[in-house]
Design an enzyme around this catalytic site. Structure first.
Site, mmCIF file in Angstrom:
data_model
loop_
_atom_site.group_PDB
_atom_site.id
_atom_site.type_symbol
_atom_site.label_atom_id
_atom_site.label_comp_id
_atom_site.label_asym_id
_atom_site.label_seq_id
_atom_site.Cartn_x
_atom_site.Cartn_y
_atom_site.Cartn_z
ATOM 1 N N HIS A 39 77.203 20.464 46.132
ATOM 2 C CA HIS A 39 77.224 19.045 45.806
ATOM 3 C C HIS A 39 78.647 18.497 45.823
ATOM 4 C CE1 HIS A 39 73.032 19.252 43.766
ATOM 5 N NE2 HIS A 39 72.971 19.049 45.044
ATOM 6 N N CYS A 92 72.453 31.898 44.140
ATOM 7 C CA CYS A 92 73.446 32.526 43.259
ATOM 8 C C CYS A 92 72.752 33.597 42.398
ATOM 9 C CB CYS A 92 74.069 31.459 42.360
ATOM 10 S SG CYS A 92 75.153 32.191 41.117
ATOM 11 N N GLU A 122 67.749 23.064 41.652
ATOM 12 C CA GLU A 122 67.599 24.376 40.976
ATOM 13 C C GLU A 122 66.366 24.360 40.078
ATOM 14 O OE1 GLU A 122 71.010 25.905 38.716
ATOM 15 O OE2 GLU A 122 69.578 26.855 37.362
ATOM 16 N N CYS A 181 75.035 29.756 32.857
ATOM 17 C CA CYS A 181 76.008 30.620 33.525
ATOM 18 C C CYS A 181 77.335 30.649 32.758
ATOM 19 C CB CYS A 181 76.155 30.088 34.942
ATOM 20 S SG CYS A 181 77.739 30.129 35.650
ATOM 21 N N SER A 209 77.289 15.996 41.578
ATOM 22 C CA SER A 209 77.362 17.361 41.029
ATOM 23 C C SER A 209 77.005 17.337 39.551
ATOM 24 C CB SER A 209 78.785 17.909 41.233
ATOM 25 O OG SER A 209 79.059 18.911 40.286
ATOM 26 N N ASN A 211 77.082 19.706 37.245
ATOM 27 C CA ASN A 211 77.997 20.322 36.268
ATOM 28 C C ASN A 211 79.251 19.483 36.086
ATOM 29 O OD1 ASN A 211 80.457 21.926 37.560
ATOM 30 N ND2 ASN A 211 78.768 22.071 38.996
#
Ligand code: SF4
Length: 276
Positions: A39, A92, A122, A181, A209, A211
């Protein structure tokens, strides 16, 4: 002007791995990425120049198909195989772990609740592993007596804690896997620490994005914060006043984009020193 730069910056391990393998495959012929590999428009543009084409649907695929780090719904995986496409799976390992927990919880008969953004790729993929009863957490949701919880890997830990707090008194059995994560958590903690010591914060990363947006949100709780995609968004008026500036970035932000922001701020600082 003091500039505080986060130590945890640039691509995370999952993104680095995905880009490295995608580029290796692109050397050998056509490759298509099912959705943007990461992203970040700067990174996607660079990858396109190296022959990695972004496609929106299966019918557009040419050559090998790349499954990005977010992973996909297993039903889609089966369909790709059915069409005899050559698959390069870049999911991932942290996302693969969350997928594994979603599936095992469902097989053990738990109603799977996913903490995260319903529209994020995701989470859409995780839902595919969570079985028929799988749902994304919403405030006031009604649940059965046996619930299994996982989180989108880039979730805000406060969201996971909030969901568990809500579900705990409403269930007989609650099984929780912390699938957030570690790299996301490290960046978040460092961002909070920097935001507490500066007067202005720049959070660098794609506007799409998840995050990066969450980092910007958490920093804005402490200090004036701007979520920027590149140095071009830093106008001189933003730097009038603050004596200290912090820089953090999302896990899909290329290092060169961060370096340009650092360079711009250093130039501004040096200019200020000369004026004084
Ligand atoms: S943020 Fe974490 S889970 Fe997501 S790609 Fe990077 S390492 Fe993997």
């Amino acid at each position: 002007m003091r500039i505080v730069i986060a130590e945890n910056r640039g691509f995370c391990s999952g993104v680095k791995r995905a880009i490295r393998i995608a580029q290796e495959n692109a050397k050998g012929g056509k490759v298509s990425s099912l959705g943007p590999l990461i992203h970040n428009r700067h990174a996607v543009q660079e990858l396109e120049e190296k022959g990695i084409k972004v496609v929106r649907g299966i019918d557009e695929i040419e050559g090998k198909v790349l499954i990005r780090s977010h992973g996909i719904d297993p039903k889609l995986f089966t369909e790709l195989k059915r069409r005899n496409l050559e698959i390069v799976d870049l999911t991932c390992p942290n996302v693969a772990k969350a997928q594994h927990y979603a599936r095992s919880l469902s097989e053990e008969g738990y109603e799977v609740v996913i903490v995260g953004e319903a529209e994020h790729p995701e989470v859409k993929g995780l839902l595919g592993f969570a079985g028929e009863g799988g749902r994304v957490f919403t405030p006031n949701m009604k649940v059965g007596m046996r619930v299994g919880v996982i989180a989108q890997t880039t979730s805000d830990p406060d969201q996971l804690i909030g969901a568990v707090t809500y579900l705990l008194p409403r269930t007989n059995e609650l099984k929780v896997y912390n699938t957030i994560c570690a790299e996301t958590l490290r960046r978040r903690l460092e961002a909070i620490s920097i935001a507490q010591e500066v007067e202005l914060m720049f959070v660098i990363g794609g506007k799409n994005s998840a995050n990066t947006s969450r980092l910007a949100e958490v920093c804005s709780r402490y200090v004036r914060t701007y979520h920027i995609e590149d140095a071009g968004e830093i106008t001189p008026d933003l730097l009038d006043g603050p004596d200290s500036v912090g820089i953090v970035s999302g896990t899909s932000t290329p290092e060169w984009v961060i370096d340009q922001v650092i360079k711009k701020l250093r130039e501004r600082r040096n200019q200020g020193d000369e004026e004084r």
